[in-house]
Design a protein around this motif. Structure first.
Motif, short mmCIF file in Angstrom:
data_model
loop_
_atom_site.label_atom_id
_atom_site.label_comp_id
_atom_site.label_asym_id
_atom_site.label_seq_id
_atom_site.Cartn_x
_atom_site.Cartn_y
_atom_site.Cartn_z
N VAL A 138 0.86 -1.18 0.00
CA VAL A 138 0.00 0.00 0.00
C VAL A 138 0.89 1.23 0.00
O VAL A 138 1.88 1.30 0.74
N VAL A 139 0.52 2.20 -0.83
CA VAL A 139 1.21 3.49 -0.87
C VAL A 139 0.21 4.56 -0.45
O VAL A 139 -0.87 4.68 -1.03
N ARG A 140 0.60 5.32 0.56
CA ARG A 140 -0.22 6.46 0.97
C ARG A 140 0.62 7.72 0.79
O ARG A 140 1.64 7.91 1.45
N ILE A 141 0.21 8.56 -0.16
CA ILE A 141 0.84 9.86 -0.32
C ILE A 141 0.23 10.77 0.73
O ILE A 141 -0.99 10.89 0.83
N VAL A 142 1.08 11.40 1.51
CA VAL A 142 0.60 12.25 2.60
C VAL A 142 0.11 13.57 2.02
O VAL A 142 0.84 14.27 1.31
N ASP A 143 -1.14 13.85 2.30
CA ASP A 143 -1.77 15.12 1.93
C ASP A 143 -2.76 15.45 3.04
O ASP A 143 -2.84 14.73 4.05
N SER A 144 -3.53 16.52 2.88
CA SER A 144 -4.45 16.92 3.94
C SER A 144 -5.49 15.84 4.20
O SER A 144 -5.88 15.61 5.36
N GLU A 145 -5.95 15.15 3.17
CA GLU A 145 -6.93 14.08 3.34
C GLU A 145 -6.33 12.90 4.12
O GLU A 145 -6.98 12.33 4.98
N ALA A 146 -5.07 12.55 3.82
CA ALA A 146 -4.40 11.47 4.55
C ALA A 146 -4.25 11.83 6.02
O ALA A 146 -4.47 10.99 6.90
N LYS A 147 -3.87 13.06 6.29
CA LYS A 147 -3.71 13.49 7.68
C LYS A 147 -5.05 13.47 8.42
O LYS A 147 -5.13 13.03 9.57
N LYS A 148 -6.11 13.92 7.74
CA LYS A 148 -7.44 13.90 8.33
C LYS A 148 -7.86 12.47 8.64
O LYS A 148 -8.37 12.19 9.72
N ARG A 149 -7.64 11.56 7.70
CA ARG A 149 -8.01 10.15 7.91
C ARG A 149 -7.17 9.53 9.04
O ARG A 149 -7.69 8.78 9.86
N ALA A 150 -5.88 9.85 9.09
CA ALA A 150 -5.03 9.35 10.17
C ALA A 150 -5.52 9.85 11.52
O ALA A 150 -5.54 9.10 12.51
N ASP A 151 -5.93 11.12 11.58
CA ASP A 151 -6.50 11.66 12.82
C ASP A 151 -7.77 10.92 13.21
O ASP A 151 -7.99 10.61 14.39
N GLU A 152 -8.64 10.64 12.22
CA GLU A 152 -9.87 9.90 12.49
C GLU A 152 -9.57 8.51 13.02
O GLU A 152 -10.19 8.06 13.99
N LEU A 153 -8.61 7.83 12.39
CA LEU A 153 -8.25 6.49 12.84
C LEU A 153 -7.63 6.53 14.24
O LEU A 153 -7.94 5.70 15.10
N PHE A 154 -6.78 7.54 14.48
CA PHE A 154 -6.16 7.64 15.81
C PHE A 154 -7.21 7.92 16.89
O PHE A 154 -7.06 7.46 18.03
N SER A 155 -8.27 8.62 16.53
CA SER A 155 -9.33 8.93 17.53
C SER A 155 -10.06 7.66 18.00
O SER A 155 -10.75 7.69 19.02
N LEU A 156 -9.89 6.55 17.31
CA LEU A 156 -10.51 5.28 17.71
C LEU A 156 -9.75 4.59 18.82
O LEU A 156 -10.25 3.68 19.46
N PHE A 157 -8.51 5.04 19.06
CA PHE A 157 -7.68 4.47 20.12
C PHE A 157 -8.13 5.01 21.48
O PHE A 157 -8.66 6.12 21.58
N VAL A 158 -7.89 4.23 22.51
CA VAL A 158 -8.21 4.61 23.87
C VAL A 158 -6.91 4.81 24.63
O VAL A 158 -6.03 3.95 24.62
N LYS A 159 -6.76 5.96 25.27
CA LYS A 159 -5.55 6.25 26.07
C LYS A 159 -5.61 5.39 27.33
O LYS A 159 -6.61 5.37 28.03
N VAL A 160 -4.51 4.66 27.57
CA VAL A 160 -4.44 3.82 28.78
C VAL A 160 -3.20 4.15 29.58
O VAL A 160 -2.27 4.73 29.08
#
Length: 161
Positions: free
Chosen positions: A139-161
């Motif tokens: 998989v190739v992900r070119i970093v752009d504003s959409e990639a950063k937004k999606r990475a933020d969305e995915l990171f928001s699914l994590f729970v801080k422990v």
């Protein structure tokens, strides 16, 4: 550290970018983008193709089995612990430090798969992150504003422990 609950893991099964069947097809897509690799097989394939990633993140395994194809890389090395299903502060810190003076390698004791998320969040736009999609390709992900937004969305699914 941040934990990815089992209920959210299905959202990480789909490629976070464009899926290619092999490294040569992926390389044609990259253009002049700076390259960053997550995974032993992808890292090894890039090196064999003559490409030195600015940062490689490996764990010594592929599909949870020892990987014998990762070359000994002559770059600065960082070693961190990062259990499966987690993103640790130690991993994020190592990624940041490694990015300050490339090329570098972060060797993860545990699992490196989720390193794609913080990496996309911290890289400059125009960078290319490559990682393996088990039994399917790279998989190739070119970093752009959409990639950063999606990475933020995915990171928001994590729970801080």
């Amino acid at each position: 550290m941040w934990f990815l609950p089992e209920s959210e893991r299905v959202k990480f099964k789909e490629p976070f970018g464009v899926l290619f069947s092999d490294i040569s097809a992926a390389l044609k897509y990259l253009g002049d983008s700076p390259v960053y690799a997550v995974g032993d097989v992808v890292t090894g394939n890039l090196w064999r193709a003559g490409i030195v990633p600015k940062l490689s993140v490996i764990d010594g395994n592929t599909m949870r089995e020892p990987c014998m194809s990762t070359p000994l890389l002559p770059v600065r090395r960082f070693e961190v612990k990062n259990p499966a299903g987690f993103i640790t502060e130690e991993l994020v810190y190592a990624l940041r430090n490694a990015l300050e003076n490339p090329p570098a390698l972060v060797h993860v004791i545990g699992e490196e798969d989720l390193a794609v998320i913080p990496l996309v969040r911290m890289l400059p736009e125009g960078s290319a992150v490559l990682y393996g999609q088990p039994c399917k390709g790279v998989v190739v992900r070119i970093v752009d504003s959409e990639a950063k937004k999606r990475a933020d969305e995915l990171f928001s699914l994590f729970v801080k422990v």
